[in-house]
Write a protein that holds these residues in place. Structure first.
Motif, PDB file in Angstrom:
ATOM      1  N   TYR A 121       0.815  -1.213   0.000  1.00  0.00           N
ATOM      2  CA  TYR A 121       0.000   0.000   0.000  1.00  0.00           C
ATOM      3  C   TYR A 121       0.852   1.268   0.000  1.00  0.00           C
ATOM      4  N   TRP A 122       1.776   1.361  -0.984  1.00  0.00           N
ATOM      5  CA  TRP A 122       2.539   2.618  -1.077  1.00  0.00           C
ATOM      6  C   TRP A 122       1.564   3.787  -1.155  1.00  0.00           C
ATOM      7  N   VAL A 123       0.557   3.657  -2.011  1.00  0.00           N
ATOM      8  CA  VAL A 123      -0.586   4.573  -1.971  1.00  0.00           C
ATOM      9  C   VAL A 123      -1.846   3.722  -1.970  1.00  0.00           C
ATOM     10  N   TYR A 124      -2.936   4.314  -1.549  1.00  0.00           N
ATOM     11  CA  TYR A 124      -4.201   3.589  -1.559  1.00  0.00           C
ATOM     12  C   TYR A 124      -5.027   4.090  -2.740  1.00  0.00           C
ATOM     13  N   GLY A 125      -5.031   3.285  -3.800  1.00  0.00           N
ATOM     14  CA  GLY A 125      -5.704   3.669  -5.031  1.00  0.00           C
ATOM     15  C   GLY A 125      -7.140   3.187  -5.087  1.00  0.00           C
ATOM     16  N   ILE A 126      -7.946   3.920  -5.847  1.00  0.00           N
ATOM     17  CA  ILE A 126      -9.341   3.580  -6.088  1.00  0.00           C
ATOM     18  C   ILE A 126      -9.605   3.736  -7.577  1.00  0.00           C
ATOM     19  N   VAL A 127     -10.279   2.762  -8.165  1.00  0.00           N
ATOM     20  CA  VAL A 127     -10.687   2.862  -9.575  1.00  0.00           C
ATOM     21  C   VAL A 127     -12.214   2.816  -9.622  1.00  0.00           C
ATOM     22  N   LEU A 128     -12.805   3.784 -10.306  1.00  0.00           N
ATOM     23  CA  LEU A 128     -14.255   3.880 -10.388  1.00  0.00           C
ATOM     24  C   LEU A 128     -14.785   2.941 -11.455  1.00  0.00           C
ATOM     25  N   SER A 129     -15.811   2.202 -11.112  1.00  0.00           N
ATOM     26  CA  SER A 129     -16.441   1.329 -12.112  1.00  0.00           C
ATOM     27  C   SER A 129     -17.240   2.178 -13.094  1.00  0.00           C
ATOM     28  N   ASP A 130     -17.631   1.562 -14.193  1.00  0.00           N
ATOM     29  CA  ASP A 130     -18.361   2.300 -15.229  1.00  0.00           C
ATOM     30  C   ASP A 130     -19.743   2.743 -14.762  1.00  0.00           C
ATOM     31  N   GLU A 131     -20.240   2.141 -13.694  1.00  0.00           N
ATOM     32  CA  GLU A 131     -21.568   2.536 -13.207  1.00  0.00           C
ATOM     33  C   GLU A 131     -21.542   3.884 -12.486  1.00  0.00           C
ATOM     34  N   ILE A 132     -20.352   4.315 -12.055  1.00  0.00           N
ATOM     35  CA  ILE A 132     -20.225   5.636 -11.427  1.00  0.00           C
ATOM     36  C   ILE A 132     -20.350   6.685 -12.537  1.00  0.00           C
ATOM     37  N   PRO A 133     -21.257   7.658 -12.397  1.00  0.00           N
ATOM     38  CA  PRO A 133     -21.550   8.572 -13.515  1.00  0.00           C
ATOM     39  C   PRO A 133     -20.540   9.699 -13.705  1.00  0.00           C
ATOM     40  N   PHE A 134     -19.409   9.674 -12.998  1.00  0.00           N
ATOM     41  CA  PHE A 134     -18.374  10.688 -13.192  1.00  0.00           C
ATOM     42  C   PHE A 134     -17.002  10.022 -13.136  1.00  0.00           C
ATOM     43  N   ASP A 135     -15.993  10.738 -13.606  1.00  0.00           N
ATOM     44  CA  ASP A 135     -14.649  10.154 -13.678  1.00  0.00           C
ATOM     45  C   ASP A 135     -13.806  10.556 -12.473  1.00  0.00           C
ATOM     46  N   ALA A 136     -12.530  10.184 -12.512  1.00  0.00           N
ATOM     47  CA  ALA A 136     -11.643  10.444 -11.376  1.00  0.00           C
ATOM     48  C   ALA A 136     -11.480  11.935 -11.114  1.00  0.00           C
ATOM     49  N   THR A 137     -11.398  12.729 -12.171  1.00  0.00           N
ATOM     50  CA  THR A 137     -11.200  14.176 -11.998  1.00  0.00           C
ATOM     51  C   THR A 137     -12.331  14.784 -11.184  1.00  0.00           C
ATOM     52  N   GLU A 138     -13.564  14.384 -11.506  1.00  0.00           N
ATOM     53  CA  GLU A 138     -14.719  14.920 -10.775  1.00  0.00           C
ATOM     54  C   GLU A 138     -14.769  14.367  -9.353  1.00  0.00           C
ATOM     55  N   ALA A 139     -14.415  13.108  -9.187  1.00  0.00           N
ATOM     56  CA  ALA A 139     -14.386  12.525  -7.844  1.00  0.00           C
ATOM     57  C   ALA A 139     -13.367  13.248  -6.959  1.00  0.00           C
ATOM     58  N   MET A 140     -12.214  13.551  -7.525  1.00  0.00           N
ATOM     59  CA  MET A 140     -11.178  14.252  -6.769  1.00  0.00           C
ATOM     60  C   MET A 140     -11.624  15.653  -6.370  1.00  0.00           C
ATOM     61  N   GLU A 141     -12.349  16.321  -7.265  1.00  0.00           N
ATOM     62  CA  GLU A 141     -12.854  17.654  -6.939  1.00  0.00           C
ATOM     63  C   GLU A 141     -13.896  17.571  -5.823  1.00  0.00           C
ATOM     64  N   LYS A 142     -14.753  16.561  -5.878  1.00  0.00           N
ATOM     65  CA  LYS A 142     -15.741  16.386  -4.811  1.00  0.00           C
ATOM     66  C   LYS A 142     -15.046  16.161  -3.460  1.00  0.00           C
ATOM     67  N   LEU A 143     -13.960  15.387  -3.473  1.00  0.00           N
ATOM     68  CA  LEU A 143     -13.231  15.139  -2.231  1.00  0.00           C
ATOM     69  C   LEU A 143     -12.480  16.385  -1.774  1.00  0.00           C
ATOM     70  N   ARG A 144     -11.969  17.165  -2.723  1.00  0.00           N
ATOM     71  CA  ARG A 144     -11.304  18.423  -2.345  1.00  0.00           C
ATOM     72  C   ARG A 144     -12.273  19.340  -1.600  1.00  0.00           C
ATOM     73  N   GLN A 145     -13.517  19.358  -2.055  1.00  0.00           N
ATOM     74  CA  GLN A 145     -14.526  20.172  -1.380  1.00  0.00           C
ATOM     75  C   GLN A 145     -14.818  19.648   0.031  1.00  0.00           C
ATOM     76  N   GLN A 146     -14.509  18.363   0.239  1.00  0.00           N
ATOM     77  CA  GLN A 146     -14.659  17.778   1.581  1.00  0.00           C
ATOM     78  C   GLN A 146     -13.337  17.887   2.379  1.00  0.00           C
ATOM     79  N   LYS A 147     -12.388  18.663   1.855  1.00  0.00           N
ATOM     80  CA  LYS A 147     -11.076  18.892   2.484  1.00  0.00           C
ATOM     81  C   LYS A 147     -10.217  17.624   2.535  1.00  0.00           C
ATOM     82  N   ILE A 148     -10.319  16.840   1.471  1.00  0.00           N
ATOM     83  CA  ILE A 148      -9.517  15.622   1.354  1.00  0.00           C
ATOM     84  C   ILE A 148      -8.589  15.757   0.141  1.00  0.00           C
ATOM     85  N   GLY A 149      -7.291  15.626   0.367  1.00  0.00           N
ATOM     86  CA  GLY A 149      -6.332  15.675  -0.718  1.00  0.00           C
ATOM     87  C   GLY A 149      -6.313  14.362  -1.492  1.00  0.00           C
ATOM     88  N   THR A 150      -6.126  14.458  -2.787  1.00  0.00           N
ATOM     89  CA  THR A 150      -6.044  13.279  -3.646  1.00  0.00           C
ATOM     90  C   THR A 150      -4.975  13.527  -4.702  1.00  0.00           C
TER      91      THR A 150
END
Length: 371
Positions: free
Chosen positions: A283-312
């Motif tokens: 676990y050098w880093v803890y990665g997550i890959v979004l399945s195709d059922e998630i309606p947004f991509d990694a860029t949008e997920a990261m922005e949502k987490l940034r708004q929650q004060k979580i770095g990605t």
């Protein structure tokens, strides 16, 4: 609202200050200092190699390795497309040609079943890059290299303390390299290491990192090298870190296990494999890959987490999709669908060694909220 949780924060609460003060008190701050030799010797022992040559970062370790192996214009080097630009850049700077393979969808490492089909009469080396926490399955790669007379460059930048079949990562290549960037298990701020068992390769790397000075005629040059030297200050920090490597590995594995425990109930997320039949995830880093059922991509997920004060941080972008290589006429007609998907739908969450269990729970709760 909690404070912002950065994607990485190093853990520097061992003997780093003590060793740095020794450097300052003695005046040994350059590459001539005693901590450099000590760090190199101890690191070589930990990795199980005869030689360790410190350099100023992990990227230039690859540059020196490529030159030391005699790879030159027109030669081909096989590497994963899903990796950091340093790997492709080192090949291209030498005038060689990068030949990419796609990723394994489960481990995110290079798909070793695709390597043999990429070997040509121009192939000189296979560059293995261990990605994110699990090592590449090395036995088949080494068998191919032996069969076709190829050298192996092993980029173990993310693998401090990891093993493959109980043997240290970094012990498999003709030349292997490490990085000591702040997000690595061992950090020196910036820094890197080249390790090898070959006396000739080691001597060449030592010369290349030091401007190819000659022992008897220092300022008369038969070859061009670089100033890739590593300082005594960096080595002091590295030695303090190396002393705690086993503790850091245990800590990282606990962090990974806790993340998996907290996130495993969320549908639509591919979490890192806990183990393969040849290694447990580090676990050098803890990665997550979004399945195709998630309606947004990694860029949008990261922005949502940034708004929650979580770095990605996003996953690597594929070598065959790098604009700079296309401008050079390289890798223009490649298709690597697994890696392309990882690059677009993968990212990692806070994973630094200083992360607390309370912060891990905060991150997991934020992930649950956006998914």
């Amino acid at each position: 609202m909690t404070d912002f949780i950065p994607v990485n924060e190093p853990l520097l609460n061992g003997k780093e200050k003590e060793y740095l003060n020794e450097c300052i008190d003695t005046g040994w701050i350059s590459s001539e200092g005693p901590f450099v030799k000590k760090f190199e010797a101890d690191f070589a022992q930990v990795v199980g190699r005869k030689h360790a040559i410190s350099v100023c970062n992990g990227s230039v370790a690859l540059d020196a390795a490529i030159v030391a192996l005699g790879i030159q214009e027109g030669d081909e080097v096989i590497l994963p497309t899903f990796t950091i630009i340093s790997c492709g850049a080192a090949i291209v700077r030498a005038g060689a040609i990068p030949v990419v393979v796609d990723s394994d969808p489960h481990t995110w490492n290079m798909d070793i079943d695709q390597i043999e089909a990429k070997i040509s009469p121009k192939t000189k080396a296979i560059m293995v890059v261990h990605i994110y926490g699990l090592p590449v399955d090395m036995t088949p790669v080494l068998e191919l290299a032996n069969q076709y007379g190829l050298t192996v460059i092993e980029d173990a930048a993310e693998m401090h303390g990891q093993t493959y079949k109980n043997k240290p990562c970094g012990s498999f290549g003709d030349i292997s390299t490490f990085s000591f960037y702040p997000n690595k298990h061992i950090t020196t701020g910036e820094g890197g290491m080249i390790v090898t068992d070959d006396d000739t390769f080691a001597e060449k790397c030592r010369s290349l990192r030091n401007l190819c000075f000659q022992p008897q005629k220092r300022f008369i040059h038969e070859e061009l090298g670089w100033n890739f030297r590593f300082t005594n200050l960096q080595a002091a920090v590295g030695l303090a870190q190396l002393e705690r490597l086993a503790e850091f590995v245990q800590r990282k594995r606990r962090m990974g296990e806790l993340y998996t425990e907290l996130l495993s109930g969320i549908s639509g997320l591919q979490l890192p494999l806990a183990k393969t039949d040849y290694a447990d995830n580090i676990y050098w880093v803890y990665g997550i890959v979004l399945s195709d059922e998630i309606p947004f991509d990694a860029t949008e997920a990261m922005e949502k987490l940034r708004q929650q004060k979580i770095g990605t941080r996003p996953f690597f972008w594929c070598m065959h999709e790098q604009p700079i290589f296309h401008k050079m006429g390289l890798l223009t007609n490649e298709s690597c669908p697994v890696a392309e998907r990882l690059a677009r739908r993968g990212f990692y969450i806070p994973s630094g060694l200083a992360l607390t269990e309370e912060q891990i729970e905060q991150v997991a709760n934020a992930v649950k909220r956006i998914f």
